[in-house]
Design a protein around this motif. Structure first.
Motif, PDB file in Angstrom:
ATOM      1  N   ARG A 139     -14.609   3.754 -13.218  1.00  0.00           N
ATOM      2  CA  ARG A 139     -13.314   4.322 -13.635  1.00  0.00           C
ATOM      3  C   ARG A 139     -12.369   3.180 -13.952  1.00  0.00           C
ATOM      4  O   ARG A 139     -12.513   2.087 -13.408  1.00  0.00           O
ATOM      5  N   PRO A 140     -11.416   3.419 -14.863  1.00  0.00           N
ATOM      6  CA  PRO A 140     -10.485   2.351 -15.191  1.00  0.00           C
ATOM      7  C   PRO A 140      -9.559   2.048 -14.014  1.00  0.00           C
ATOM      8  O   PRO A 140      -9.352   2.897 -13.144  1.00  0.00           O
ATOM      9  N   GLY A 141      -9.036   0.850 -13.992  1.00  0.00           N
ATOM     10  CA  GLY A 141      -8.133   0.476 -12.909  1.00  0.00           C
ATOM     11  C   GLY A 141      -8.001  -1.026 -12.822  1.00  0.00           C
ATOM     12  O   GLY A 141      -8.716  -1.767 -13.499  1.00  0.00           O
ATOM     13  N   ARG A 142      -7.059  -1.467 -11.997  1.00  0.00           N
ATOM     14  CA  ARG A 142      -6.892  -2.896 -11.736  1.00  0.00           C
ATOM     15  C   ARG A 142      -7.328  -3.162 -10.313  1.00  0.00           C
ATOM     16  O   ARG A 142      -6.798  -2.561  -9.375  1.00  0.00           O
ATOM     17  N   PHE A 143      -8.299  -4.051 -10.169  1.00  0.00           N
ATOM     18  CA  PHE A 143      -8.849  -4.299  -8.844  1.00  0.00           C
ATOM     19  C   PHE A 143      -8.686  -5.771  -8.508  1.00  0.00           C
ATOM     20  O   PHE A 143      -9.043  -6.645  -9.296  1.00  0.00           O
ATOM     21  N   ARG A 144      -8.150  -6.008  -7.321  1.00  0.00           N
ATOM     22  CA  ARG A 144      -7.887  -7.392  -6.935  1.00  0.00           C
ATOM     23  C   ARG A 144      -9.153  -8.005  -6.358  1.00  0.00           C
ATOM     24  O   ARG A 144      -9.873  -7.374  -5.585  1.00  0.00           O
ATOM     25  N   GLY A 145      -9.429  -9.233  -6.778  1.00  0.00           N
ATOM     26  CA  GLY A 145     -10.530  -9.989  -6.205  1.00  0.00           C
ATOM     27  C   GLY A 145      -9.958 -11.187  -5.480  1.00  0.00           C
ATOM     28  O   GLY A 145      -8.832 -11.604  -5.733  1.00  0.00           O
ATOM     29  N   GLN A 146     -10.749 -11.749  -4.591  1.00  0.00           N
ATOM     30  CA  GLN A 146     -10.226 -12.815  -3.737  1.00  0.00           C
ATOM     31  C   GLN A 146     -11.364 -13.765  -3.411  1.00  0.00           C
ATOM     32  O   GLN A 146     -12.493 -13.336  -3.216  1.00  0.00           O
ATOM     33  N   CYS A 147     -11.054 -15.058  -3.355  1.00  0.00           N
ATOM     34  CA  CYS A 147     -12.062 -16.004  -2.893  1.00  0.00           C
ATOM     35  C   CYS A 147     -12.372 -15.683  -1.435  1.00  0.00           C
ATOM     36  O   CYS A 147     -11.466 -15.515  -0.632  1.00  0.00           O
ATOM     37  N   ALA A 148     -13.644 -15.575  -1.109  1.00  0.00           N
ATOM     38  CA  ALA A 148     -14.036 -15.139   0.228  1.00  0.00           C
ATOM     39  C   ALA A 148     -14.771 -16.233   0.996  1.00  0.00           C
ATOM     40  O   ALA A 148     -15.478 -15.961   1.958  1.00  0.00           O
ATOM     41  N   GLU A 149     -14.634 -17.469   0.544  1.00  0.00           N
ATOM     42  CA  GLU A 149     -15.241 -18.581   1.277  1.00  0.00           C
ATOM     43  C   GLU A 149     -14.174 -19.664   1.392  1.00  0.00           C
ATOM     44  O   GLU A 149     -13.654 -20.125   0.372  1.00  0.00           O
ATOM     45  N   PHE A 150     -13.847 -20.059   2.624  1.00  0.00           N
ATOM     46  CA  PHE A 150     -12.735 -20.992   2.796  1.00  0.00           C
ATOM     47  C   PHE A 150     -12.967 -22.249   1.957  1.00  0.00           C
ATOM     48  O   PHE A 150     -13.997 -22.903   2.068  1.00  0.00           O
ATOM     49  N   CYS A 151     -11.989 -22.575   1.112  1.00  0.00           N
ATOM     50  CA  CYS A 151     -12.211 -23.635   0.132  1.00  0.00           C
ATOM     51  C   CYS A 151     -11.075 -24.648   0.108  1.00  0.00           C
ATOM     52  O   CYS A 151     -10.914 -25.363  -0.869  1.00  0.00           O
ATOM     53  N   GLY A 152     -10.283 -24.711   1.159  1.00  0.00           N
ATOM     54  CA  GLY A 152      -9.227 -25.715   1.192  1.00  0.00           C
ATOM     55  C   GLY A 152      -7.857 -25.096   1.374  1.00  0.00           C
ATOM     56  O   GLY A 152      -7.727 -23.905   1.656  1.00  0.00           O
ATOM     57  N   LEU A 153      -6.842 -25.932   1.184  1.00  0.00           N
ATOM     58  CA  LEU A 153      -5.464 -25.558   1.517  1.00  0.00           C
ATOM     59  C   LEU A 153      -5.039 -24.202   0.956  1.00  0.00           C
ATOM     60  O   LEU A 153      -4.436 -23.409   1.651  1.00  0.00           O
ATOM     61  N   GLN A 154      -5.331 -23.956  -0.315  1.00  0.00           N
ATOM     62  CA  GLN A 154      -4.794 -22.749  -0.949  1.00  0.00           C
ATOM     63  C   GLN A 154      -5.843 -21.666  -1.150  1.00  0.00           C
ATOM     64  O   GLN A 154      -5.760 -20.870  -2.093  1.00  0.00           O
ATOM     65  N   HIS A 155      -6.829 -21.639  -0.278  1.00  0.00           N
ATOM     66  CA  HIS A 155      -7.870 -20.614  -0.335  1.00  0.00           C
ATOM     67  C   HIS A 155      -7.269 -19.204  -0.399  1.00  0.00           C
ATOM     68  O   HIS A 155      -7.719 -18.354  -1.165  1.00  0.00           O
ATOM     69  N   ALA A 156      -6.235 -18.985   0.401  1.00  0.00           N
ATOM     70  CA  ALA A 156      -5.654 -17.640   0.472  1.00  0.00           C
ATOM     71  C   ALA A 156      -4.971 -17.250  -0.832  1.00  0.00           C
ATOM     72  O   ALA A 156      -4.813 -16.066  -1.123  1.00  0.00           O
ATOM     73  N   HIS A 157      -4.542 -18.232  -1.611  1.00  0.00           N
ATOM     74  CA  HIS A 157      -3.885 -17.945  -2.895  1.00  0.00           C
ATOM     75  C   HIS A 157      -4.845 -18.154  -4.054  1.00  0.00           C
ATOM     76  O   HIS A 157      -4.474 -18.694  -5.083  1.00  0.00           O
ATOM     77  N   MET A 158      -6.087 -17.789  -3.865  1.00  0.00           N
ATOM     78  CA  MET A 158      -7.048 -17.899  -4.956  1.00  0.00           C
ATOM     79  C   MET A 158      -7.569 -16.500  -5.253  1.00  0.00           C
ATOM     80  O   MET A 158      -8.625 -16.084  -4.799  1.00  0.00           O
ATOM     81  N   ALA A 159      -6.783 -15.760  -6.008  1.00  0.00           N
ATOM     82  CA  ALA A 159      -7.129 -14.374  -6.315  1.00  0.00           C
ATOM     83  C   ALA A 159      -7.350 -14.218  -7.811  1.00  0.00           C
ATOM     84  O   ALA A 159      -6.962 -15.084  -8.594  1.00  0.00           O
TER      85      ALA A 159
END
Lengths: 179, 337
Positions: free
Chosen positions: B198-218
């Motif tokens: 179905r159509p839509g906007r789906f958020r993806g996220q880096c799921a392997e800790f990769c450094g300082l800004q891992h949490a802001h890697m979407a």
């Protein structure tokens, strides 16, 4: 006995603290560098004077803010590839550009000289990077280039650059003919 | 009871656009079914074990009148036998259930990527970087490879293969509404299949800790009807829009004459940097800085002026842009639709 032990403990604790403090300096990360345009571009860091009879470098008027900083060296190493310095200088050994690991520097190897060389460019190919690379990143590159020449403190310089492989096996994996 | 359990699962899905509990494709659907099965089965077993612990404590011991157990009570041979039978059955049941769950889990994991119809599939190449996503659409004709960043558009009802690698450290691609996690390794290619129903906007996220800004890697996966997707892809293949008006022209000059052009590409201009996200159609993206901020002029100004306060430690340089140059630069970048 116990007092001596105490003083020993205190001494070794102090030494540990000192080492830890030194490590702080070495690892200090400047995450929000001042973006200000360099005041250095002018006469403060002029290139060396060339003389027919030997070279005399002028005394630089500015200091490298990242002297002895391991983080700056690693950032400089990343930028060295990102900004394609390696395109001409390879990993410091030189290619179509001159090597960056050497004894004799035409334009000087003091931090301010290197800064000036990067910012202004040099005849016969070195582009002018001033305005294209922020000042703090130029300093990081300067620190990296100096670390290649063992001009940065041992405590900050990596023992072996990432670009050097330890054993030829990793450079030439099995199956490559003639190796 | 069953309805209540389902409601508990559905509630978070209403809150988030990134949720494994709100599947938008067959893969995520199978994973959610597996999760529901696990939780219901193991929840029931947990309640059973708790009940088996509490009931004997509460129940009065028959035939013993408040005597301390240790001294006088000896269970009869019959009771011993019953105890052995009960513990034996419980042990065997535990082993069977755990192995059953392992088999189920592995088979669902295998089935998720192989059940899709691959006849009409498309290939999207994803490269992880600290801390953003490079996305390009594979094509045998090199002039028809569309490049974008931190946003992936896919057609609804068509299977997609992600061909993924990394430029620096290990990352992991995870859009939970669509698929399970897939790790990205430097100098190694991993693949992953999924499909949006179905159509839509789906958020993806880096799921392997990769450094300082891992949490802001979407990144955002935008599932669209096929016709809309095709027109989007065709537009992505075009070079950037030419600046219109003196303001935007000045903005383009600012971009090309500063450090921006060292790292970023804007197709159709001299900017061809390869180490930062491609900005050819930047203005059409939903977010900036890899899903960190909504894409608006104000946020863009803040991001350019001081990227290290938005994402400390990221590799975007703090570039000295003159105050009077900032507005034209932003106008130009936002005009790149």
């Amino acid at each position: 006995m116990s007092s001596r032990c105490h003083s020993d403990c205190a001494r070794s604790f102090a030494v540990c603290c000192l080492i830890a403090l030194m490590a702080c300096q070495r690892e200090k990360r400047d995450l929000r560098p001042a973006p200000a345009v360099a005041v250095v571009y002018g006469a403060a860091a002029v290139e060396s004077d060339l003389h027919p009879a030997g070279k005399q470098y002028r005394v630089p008027q500015v200091t490298n803010p990242y002297e002895g900083n391991a983080y700056a060296i690693s950032e400089g190493q990343r930028l060295f590839n990102w900004y394609n310095c390696s395109g001409c200088h390879a990993n410091g050994g030189g290619g179509m550009g001159p090597p960056l690991i050497k004894q004799e520097w035409i334009y000087g190897v003091e931090p301010a000289n290197l800064f000036d060389t990067i910012v202004k460019g040099r005849p016969n190919g070195m582009p002018t990077w001033g305005g294209k690379i922020p000042e703090y990143q130029v300093w990081q590159l300067v620190t990296y280039v100096r670390s290649m020449n063992n001009l940065e403190p041992k405590s900050a310089t990596p023992a072996r650059p990432d670009t050097l492989e330890q054993s030829s096996k990793t450079i030439f994996p099995k199956g490559i003919a003639g190796r | 009871m069953r309805r209540l359990a389902l409601a508990a699962f559905a509630a978070p899905a209403l809150l988030a656009q990134q949720s494994a509990l709100d599947p938008a494709g067959p893969d995520a659907g199978a994973i959610r079914a597996l999760l529901v099965f696990f939780v219901v089965l193991l929840g029931a077993l947990f309640l059973l074990v708790v009940a088996m612990t509490i009931i004997p404590l509460v129940r009065r011991h028959r035939g013993i009148d408040q005597e301390p157990l240790e001294r006088t009570h000896r269970p009869s041979a019959n009771t011993e036998l019953r105890l052995k039978a009960v513990t034996g059955v419980a042990t065997v049941a535990t082993i069977v259930i755990l192995f059953g769950l392992v088999v189920l889990s592995v088979s669902v994991g295998k089935a998720t990527s192989s059940a899709l119809d691959r006849t009409n599939s498309m290939v999207v190449e994803v490269t992880g970087n600290q801390w953003w996503w490079h996305v390009q659409y594979a094509n045998d004709d090199a002039s028809r490879i569309a490049v974008t960043a931190n946003e992936m558009h896919i057609p609804v009802g068509r299977s997609v293969m992600i061909r993924a690698t990394s430029n620096d450290v290990i990352h992991s691609f995870w859009a939970p509404n669509l698929q399970g996690k897939r790790d990205l390794f430097p100098k190694h290619i991993t693949t992953e299949w999924f499909q949006a129903d179905r159509p839509g906007r789906f958020r993806g996220q880096c799921a392997e800790f990769c450094g300082l800004q891992h949490a802001h890697m979407a990144l955002w996966v935008v599932a669209e009807p096929p016709a809309k997707f095709e027109s989007w892809l065709a537009h992505q293949l075009e070079p950037s829009a030419a600046p219109s008006g003196d303001d935007q022209k000045h903005g383009q000059e600012v971009f090309l004459n500063n450090a921006c052009a060292m790292c970023h590409t804007i197709a159709g201009t001299g900017a061809a940097g390869q180490v930062g996200p491609d900005l050819t159609h930047f203005g059409s993206r939903l977010t900036l800085a890899a899903g960190t901020l909504p894409n608006s002029k104000g946020n863009l100004a803040g991001w350019i002026a001081d990227p290290q306060s938005v994402k400390p430690g990221n590799h975007m340089a703090t570039v000295p842009i003159k105050p009077e140059d900032m507005q034209p630069l932003i106008d130009y970048l936002e005009s790149l639709r």
